[in-house]
Scaffold this motif. Structure first.
Motif, PDB file in Angstrom:
ATOM      1  N   LEU A 114      21.121 -75.724 -62.165  1.00  0.00           N
ATOM      2  CA  LEU A 114      20.902 -77.128 -62.530  1.00  0.00           C
ATOM      3  C   LEU A 114      20.712 -77.304 -64.027  1.00  0.00           C
ATOM      4  O   LEU A 114      20.520 -78.417 -64.509  1.00  0.00           O
ATOM      5  CB  LEU A 114      19.662 -77.652 -61.795  1.00  0.00           C
ATOM      6  N   HIS A 115      20.734 -76.204 -64.776  1.00  0.00           N
ATOM      7  CA  HIS A 115      20.372 -76.276 -66.193  1.00  0.00           C
ATOM      8  C   HIS A 115      21.420 -75.647 -67.097  1.00  0.00           C
ATOM      9  O   HIS A 115      21.121 -75.208 -68.197  1.00  0.00           O
ATOM     10  CB  HIS A 115      19.008 -75.613 -66.406  1.00  0.00           C
ATOM     11  N   SER A 116      22.650 -75.586 -66.615  1.00  0.00           N
ATOM     12  CA  SER A 116      23.672 -74.892 -67.402  1.00  0.00           C
ATOM     13  C   SER A 116      25.053 -75.485 -67.106  1.00  0.00           C
ATOM     14  O   SER A 116      25.313 -75.935 -65.988  1.00  0.00           O
ATOM     15  CB  SER A 116      23.643 -73.409 -67.039  1.00  0.00           C
ATOM     16  N   THR A 117      25.907 -75.453 -68.125  1.00  0.00           N
ATOM     17  CA  THR A 117      27.298 -75.817 -67.896  1.00  0.00           C
ATOM     18  C   THR A 117      28.029 -74.602 -67.324  1.00  0.00           C
ATOM     19  O   THR A 117      27.411 -73.573 -67.024  1.00  0.00           O
ATOM     20  CB  THR A 117      27.935 -76.300 -69.215  1.00  0.00           C
ATOM     21  N   SER A 146      24.432 -85.300 -60.676  1.00  0.00           N
ATOM     22  CA  SER A 146      23.039 -84.935 -60.388  1.00  0.00           C
ATOM     23  C   SER A 146      22.352 -84.380 -61.643  1.00  0.00           C
ATOM     24  O   SER A 146      21.247 -84.789 -61.979  1.00  0.00           O
ATOM     25  CB  SER A 146      22.992 -83.906 -59.254  1.00  0.00           C
ATOM     26  N   THR A 147      23.026 -83.479 -62.340  1.00  0.00           N
ATOM     27  CA  THR A 147      22.404 -82.825 -63.501  1.00  0.00           C
ATOM     28  C   THR A 147      22.750 -83.514 -64.815  1.00  0.00           C
ATOM     29  O   THR A 147      22.111 -83.298 -65.829  1.00  0.00           O
ATOM     30  CB  THR A 147      22.890 -81.374 -63.607  1.00  0.00           C
ATOM     31  N   SER A 148      23.827 -84.294 -64.798  1.00  0.00           N
ATOM     32  CA  SER A 148      24.437 -84.980 -65.945  1.00  0.00           C
ATOM     33  C   SER A 148      25.075 -84.028 -66.962  1.00  0.00           C
ATOM     34  O   SER A 148      25.247 -84.388 -68.115  1.00  0.00           O
ATOM     35  CB  SER A 148      23.503 -86.013 -66.594  1.00  0.00           C
ATOM     36  N   PHE A 149      25.461 -82.850 -66.512  1.00  0.00           N
ATOM     37  CA  PHE A 149      26.288 -81.964 -67.348  1.00  0.00           C
ATOM     38  C   PHE A 149      27.735 -82.456 -67.343  1.00  0.00           C
ATOM     39  O   PHE A 149      28.260 -82.835 -66.298  1.00  0.00           O
ATOM     40  CB  PHE A 149      26.277 -80.526 -66.814  1.00  0.00           C
ATOM     41  N   VAL A 300      19.681 -82.016 -69.656  1.00  0.00           N
ATOM     42  CA  VAL A 300      20.639 -81.288 -70.501  1.00  0.00           C
ATOM     43  C   VAL A 300      20.108 -81.290 -71.925  1.00  0.00           C
ATOM     44  O   VAL A 300      20.031 -82.339 -72.569  1.00  0.00           O
ATOM     45  CB  VAL A 300      22.031 -81.942 -70.441  1.00  0.00           C
ATOM     46  N   THR A 301      19.756 -80.117 -72.416  1.00  0.00           N
ATOM     47  CA  THR A 301      19.142 -80.018 -73.737  1.00  0.00           C
ATOM     48  C   THR A 301      20.167 -80.251 -74.849  1.00  0.00           C
ATOM     49  O   THR A 301      19.888 -80.948 -75.816  1.00  0.00           O
ATOM     50  CB  THR A 301      18.523 -78.608 -73.905  1.00  0.00           C
ATOM     51  N   ASP A 302      21.339 -79.672 -74.691  1.00  0.00           N
ATOM     52  CA  ASP A 302      22.369 -79.751 -75.725  1.00  0.00           C
ATOM     53  C   ASP A 302      23.159 -81.059 -75.568  1.00  0.00           C
ATOM     54  O   ASP A 302      23.893 -81.242 -74.590  1.00  0.00           O
ATOM     55  CB  ASP A 302      23.300 -78.539 -75.575  1.00  0.00           C
ATOM     56  N   ALA A 303      23.013 -81.954 -76.555  1.00  0.00           N
ATOM     57  CA  ALA A 303      23.657 -83.270 -76.458  1.00  0.00           C
ATOM     58  C   ALA A 303      25.171 -83.159 -76.288  1.00  0.00           C
ATOM     59  O   ALA A 303      25.790 -84.022 -75.665  1.00  0.00           O
ATOM     60  CB  ALA A 303      23.317 -84.104 -77.687  1.00  0.00           C
ATOM     61  N   SER A 312      20.169 -87.483 -66.645  1.00  0.00           N
ATOM     62  CA  SER A 312      19.222 -86.970 -65.666  1.00  0.00           C
ATOM     63  C   SER A 312      17.939 -86.545 -66.395  1.00  0.00           C
ATOM     64  O   SER A 312      18.006 -85.832 -67.390  1.00  0.00           O
ATOM     65  CB  SER A 312      19.890 -85.778 -64.969  1.00  0.00           C
ATOM     66  N   VAL A 313      16.796 -86.993 -65.885  1.00  0.00           N
ATOM     67  CA  VAL A 313      15.536 -86.813 -66.605  1.00  0.00           C
ATOM     68  C   VAL A 313      14.486 -86.146 -65.715  1.00  0.00           C
ATOM     69  O   VAL A 313      14.363 -86.459 -64.527  1.00  0.00           O
ATOM     70  CB  VAL A 313      14.976 -88.186 -67.078  1.00  0.00           C
TER      71      VAL A 313
END
Ligand SMILES: *Cc1c(COP(=O)(O)O)cnc(C)c1O
Length: 399
Positions: A114-117, A146-149, A300-303, A312-313
């Motif tokens: 959920l935290h990676s492309t 869901s994750t907004s990646f 998603v940390t990297d814009a 997603s927040v």
């Protein structure tokens, strides 16, 4: 004190806001489905849809939501026992794979969490290991809602080509189409799917499969497939009813025509992509500011990897639900739930929300939503950093 009376605003990532013009276009009596204006109008939808998809190949329209379109794409490309490599960066990537599994496809899932492309090194390794080319298709999502990646589809194609693997590349653009650029042909995508209710500003209920010559050849090798899902006739109809394998979804088509007028012919795609980008930047600027104190974090940390259509927040549980409920009841704005981020029914499930900023959205809608979130954080005494609205309005004023 509830201040919710007035026009309610649904800021969830689909169904998105339906423009009044789209709703009004649907308000007409049943049309003749054999000849005349409807028949002529439907032919005009196809070039506009292909322009948004960035393809000169074929398009098929289905009466279905996104899940139905997932099935349509699989039904035309894979048969029971075939292998597919499923690349997931969130719930929707996983969901498409589950749909394929249920249809008898042997799926190998590369779940990047959920935290990676996408990790293209792992993709290359999986394809290289398939020496006999048993994998017939690679499925993934452009934007996982869901994750907004947002995944780099062009780079994925380059990876597949570098390995020299012949699998079809199939991409779900349900959340992103109409919101951010997609170039099916230039990026080497064989099958692309979309649905009406997100960037395309039309009620849920119709969806699209775009497919190129290579995908058409794959279809031909399958033998018998479900007549309803078969894209052969839909993508090349000789009679009007063949577009839909039966009665046309008449009013959805009126709605779609109007939405495409707005998106393709009036605003123009490049302007619409720029609008989404700027509005997304305003949302992120506010979230960055709130995140200076307390627990609010963008997933998603990297814009550069963030979708322009949905954000997603994460927030400490149960504040996601508390904030969403407060906004709906008191301020007239409904935010999206966190989807697939934590098991339903678990305490953690309440620690997420999503902001939809796709389709028919402008500065006042986005700034209004952000201001309501800011008011909600204050009213509920949820710890947060200051200056969010300053930061968001700066993005808008400098655009
Ligand atoms: C919304 C969505 C779906 C599912 O669409 P439904 O119409 O709810 O079936 C699939 N994939 C993506 C990326 C989506 O955003």
């Amino acid at each position: 004190m509830s201040l919710a009376n007035g026009r309610h605003y649904l800021a969830i990532p689909g169904p998105s806001v339906m423009p009044d013009r789209v709703l009004q276009a649907m308000h007409q009596p049943a049309p003749n489905i054999y000849t005349g204006a409807l028949v002529e109008m439907v032919a005009t939808l196809i070039p506009d849809l292909k322009a948004i998809a960035g393809t000169r190949h074929r398009a098929a329209i289905y009466i279905a939501n996104g899940h139905g379109i997932w099935e349509a794409a699989i039904a035309n490309t894979l048969k029971r026992g075939d292998k597919a490599l499923v690349l997931a960066t969130g719930r929707f990537g996983i969901g498409w794979g589950e749909m394929a599994t249920a249809m008898g496809i042997e799926t190998h899932v590369l779940d990047f969490g959920l935290h990676s492309t996408l990790d293209l090194t792992q993709v290359a390794a999986a394809l290289r290991a398939d020496k006999t080319h048993e994998i017939k298709a690679v499925t993934t999502v452009h934007v996982d809602t869901s994750t907004s990646f947002r995944n780099d589809i062009k780079a994925l194609r380059e990876t597949i080509d570098a390995v020299g693997h012949p699998a079809l590349l199939m991409v779900d653009c349900i959340a992103s189409l109409g919101c951010e650029e997609f170039q099916m042909d230039a990026w080497g995508v064989d099958v692309m799917i979309a649905a009406s209710q997100k960037g395309l500003m039309t009620p849920p209920g119709i969806g699209f499969v775009f497919y190129n010559d290579k995908a058409e050849k794959a279809r031909e090798t399958l033998g018998q497939i479900s007549k309803y899902w078969d894209w052969t006739v839909r993508g090349n109809p000789q009679e009007f009813y063949e577009y839909f394998c039966g009665t046309a979804p008449t009013h959805h088509l009126f709605a779609l025509r109007e939405a495409l007028n707005m998106l393709v012919h009036e605003e123009g795609l490049d302007s619409a992509y720029r609008r989404h980008k700027i509005l997304a930047n305003a949302v992120w600027a506010a979230l960055d500011a709130w995140g200076q104190e307390g627990s609010i974090r963008m997933n998603v940390t990297d814009a550069a990897l963030r979708s322009h259509a949905v954000t997603s927040v994460k927030i400490d549980a149960p504040l996601g639900t508390t904030l969403r409920d407060y906004l709906t009841k008191n301020l007239g704005v409904t935010l999206g739930i966190g989807l697939g981020m934590a098991p339903g029914g678990s305490p953690e499930w309440h620690g997420y929300f999503r902001i939809g900023h796709m389709g028919h959205v402008n500065a006042h809608m986005v700034l209004g939503t952000l201001a309501c979130i800011d008011a909600g954080l204050k009213a509920l005494k949820i710890p947060h950093g200051n200056g969010a609205l300053e930061a968001a309005t700066r993005v808008i004023s400098e655009a």
